[in-house]
Design a protein around this motif. Sequence first.
Motif, mmCIF file in Angstrom:
data_model
loop_
_atom_site.group_PDB
_atom_site.id
_atom_site.type_symbol
_atom_site.label_atom_id
_atom_site.label_comp_id
_atom_site.label_asym_id
_atom_site.label_seq_id
_atom_site.Cartn_x
_atom_site.Cartn_y
_atom_site.Cartn_z
ATOM 1 N N PHE A 572 0.852 -1.184 0.000
ATOM 2 C CA PHE A 572 0.000 0.000 0.000
ATOM 3 C C PHE A 572 0.888 1.234 0.000
ATOM 4 N N VAL A 573 0.221 2.391 -0.226
ATOM 5 C CA VAL A 573 0.951 3.651 -0.340
ATOM 6 C C VAL A 573 0.200 4.709 0.469
ATOM 7 N N THR A 574 0.959 5.520 1.268
ATOM 8 C CA THR A 574 0.391 6.742 1.844
ATOM 9 C C THR A 574 0.839 7.894 0.961
ATOM 10 N N ALA A 575 -0.078 8.821 0.654
ATOM 11 C CA ALA A 575 0.262 9.888 -0.287
ATOM 12 C C ALA A 575 -0.462 11.176 0.086
ATOM 13 N N PHE A 576 0.219 12.297 -0.154
ATOM 14 C CA PHE A 576 -0.384 13.624 -0.029
ATOM 15 C C PHE A 576 -0.212 14.309 -1.375
ATOM 16 N N MET A 577 -1.348 14.778 -1.967
ATOM 17 C CA MET A 577 -1.296 15.370 -3.302
ATOM 18 C C MET A 577 -2.061 16.682 -3.293
ATOM 19 N N GLY A 578 -1.499 17.694 -3.922
ATOM 20 C CA GLY A 578 -2.160 18.987 -3.966
ATOM 21 C C GLY A 578 -1.844 19.726 -5.261
ATOM 22 N N VAL A 579 -2.702 20.685 -5.590
ATOM 23 C CA VAL A 579 -2.497 21.489 -6.784
ATOM 24 C C VAL A 579 -2.650 22.959 -6.396
ATOM 25 N N LEU A 580 -1.676 23.765 -6.779
ATOM 26 C CA LEU A 580 -1.676 25.195 -6.476
ATOM 27 C C LEU A 580 -2.137 25.966 -7.706
ATOM 28 N N GLU A 581 -3.191 26.791 -7.520
ATOM 29 C CA GLU A 581 -3.597 27.714 -8.577
ATOM 30 C C GLU A 581 -2.749 28.969 -8.391
ATOM 31 N N ILE A 582 -1.762 29.113 -9.220
ATOM 32 C CA ILE A 582 -0.714 30.103 -9.018
ATOM 33 C C ILE A 582 -1.288 31.517 -9.017
ATOM 34 N N SER A 583 -2.218 31.808 -9.827
ATOM 35 C CA SER A 583 -2.738 33.164 -9.965
ATOM 36 C C SER A 583 -3.511 33.610 -8.725
#
Length: 706
Positions: A572-583
């Motif tokens: 299994f995998v533990t993961a943290f994922m995010g996306v930054l809206e730069i503007s």
Amino acid sequence: MKHKGGASTIRAKISRIVLGVSMLALLLSAAVSLIGIQSAKRKMLDSSEALGSTAAADSEQALIAQAKENLIVQAMEKADLTEQRLLRIKAQVSLMAAYIAPLYEQTVVISDSRPQRDGDWVMQYANVNTLADEQVQQEIARTKNAFYVLQPLCRQNEQDISSVYFASASGFMLSYDPKSEDNAASLFQDDHFDPRDRDWYTNAVETGEAVFTKTYLDVFSRLMVTCSTPVYAADGSVEGVFGMDILIEDINASIVGSSVGENGYAFLFNNDGEVISSPKLTIGSDGKYHTTLLRDEPGFAQIADAMVAGESGFHETVGEELFVAYARVRSTHWGLGIVLPRDEVVAPAVATRDHIISQTNKATDEISSMIAMMLLLVAVAIVVIIVIVTLTTEVLSRRITEPILTLTDGAKIIGSGDLDYTVSMHTGDELELLGDTLNHMTVSLKEYMNNLAAITADRERIAAELGVATTIQASMLPCIFPAFPGRKEFNIFANMHPAKEVGGDFYDFFLTDPDHLWVVIADVSGKGVPAALFMVITKTLLKNYAAFHARPGEVLTLVNTQLCENNDAGMFVTAFMGVLEISTGKFTFSNAGHNAPLLYHGGAYAWLKTTPGFVLAGLDGITFSDHEIVLSKGDRLFLYTDGVTEALDPHEELYGDDRLLHMLNTEAVKKLPIDQTVRAVEEDIRRFANGAEQADDITMLTLEIC
């Protein structure tokens, strides 16, 4: 092969061993015997000493107990004798006062007031300065006949009486003593003398009975005590006080002066703790009789209070080692003590102990002579045994060493590399078995060498492949910084240290369009090659799905579905994922069972509030939710794997969340650029581990809004 002889050969060693063992056995036997005799000697000596000490101690205790009892009895007897004598004096005083009372009513005139008859018992009188002779002639006339009564009583008790006198309430005083001339000159010519002010007068009037005064020095520097009693008229009024002076030295001669043992003595002391009678007291150079205090007597300082308290008792003084018994003389509140040196009491016990010790020393000398003779016999026996053992050992050592030399030659040949050599040994004992074992070892060694060559080749091949895998894995992670040199809106830095050649941690960041920056950090269960392979699959799926989906929760849901297919290994995998809206600075993230990141905002780091979902590849069909925050200029996001907080020191203590938060919030670290922030945390973990082996992959990623 030829072998050189010498002190280091097996034959010589065997000879030394056999000879040494024989000598040791002989010496041990002699030592055991000697120790037994010495032990018996010590036991006898100890028993004798114990017997002497016990006998002396028992005798000493018995003698002390007997002395204590005897001294207390003697003290009480002497106190009773003193009491009887003082009571007799008290009775005499009361009797004389009783004689005076009726005679006081008669009328006879005395012609001479101060007769000069020194050395004989005579009566004399004196008035206080304010009282004229003619004023008291009638009263004196009524008491003159007392002379005829007192004279025979005083002469009969000269050993007790120094003087007797009567002081009237009106102020005149009659005195009857054998030193009339001296008394007249010193006592009656004192302008300030008034008998009614004296203690013997006032105490008798106040108590209404015969009383004793405290001891004092008279005008002739003699230590004495006065017994006085009131004289009553027919109507019950006090006509005066009759007194009698008693010399203490008389009591000392008759009672205290008697001997107690060879060096003991008795003494009297008053209720002020003053020694008033003792063989040790003398008249000083000034002609006066000197007394001492109990506290000043050697060894009496600690028991003086108990003696003065008025009880009978027994004490052993400190320092002087004296036994002291004491009893109370009730009529005067004095005390009588008896002193006896401790050495005098325990002398018989000491003599018994010395005799026992003397006999013990004689027996010890005889045993010492026996031990000396035994040692001489042992020395002769040792010489004889050395000769016999040396000859026997030489023969036996030759039979033992020749097969050993054969084995030695064979081992040298095999050790030189000839693994086909065989040792020939036919002794029929363990040496023959050793030769067969050597031959079997040679065959096994030859097989092992062949196998080792093959295993070494395989390990070298695997190591080369792992090196390639490490390089490939490192190349899959972004490692060039600054990662986006053309973008000034943000800055990003990451680093990973695998626990083995390849690891299961990974991080990634990428732009899906000019306004969206994706970041991900993950930790695959396990370590090594399996974890690395699962990491590659997970990383690839996350990046591919992110390119077509706008929200991290959707990406994690799709990747979880893919990873659950054919996951027979149960990874299994533990993961943290995010996306930054730069503007806009809006940061959308989703957490699949991973450690909560740290957010730097408002001048300090704090945990990012997030609800972690389940791990990836753990359960098929689950969905992951999204969370949003807005990042401002200067804000930082610190992502990490559990290899950071679960790092161990030599005592297996964890690095922990608190230490990580404290480290990031130090003023020095907060001012560092993001790459140096990561390096500072790595260095703090290294110091904490203090040489302990790294147990898990350590991965960190920091995003800063510029």
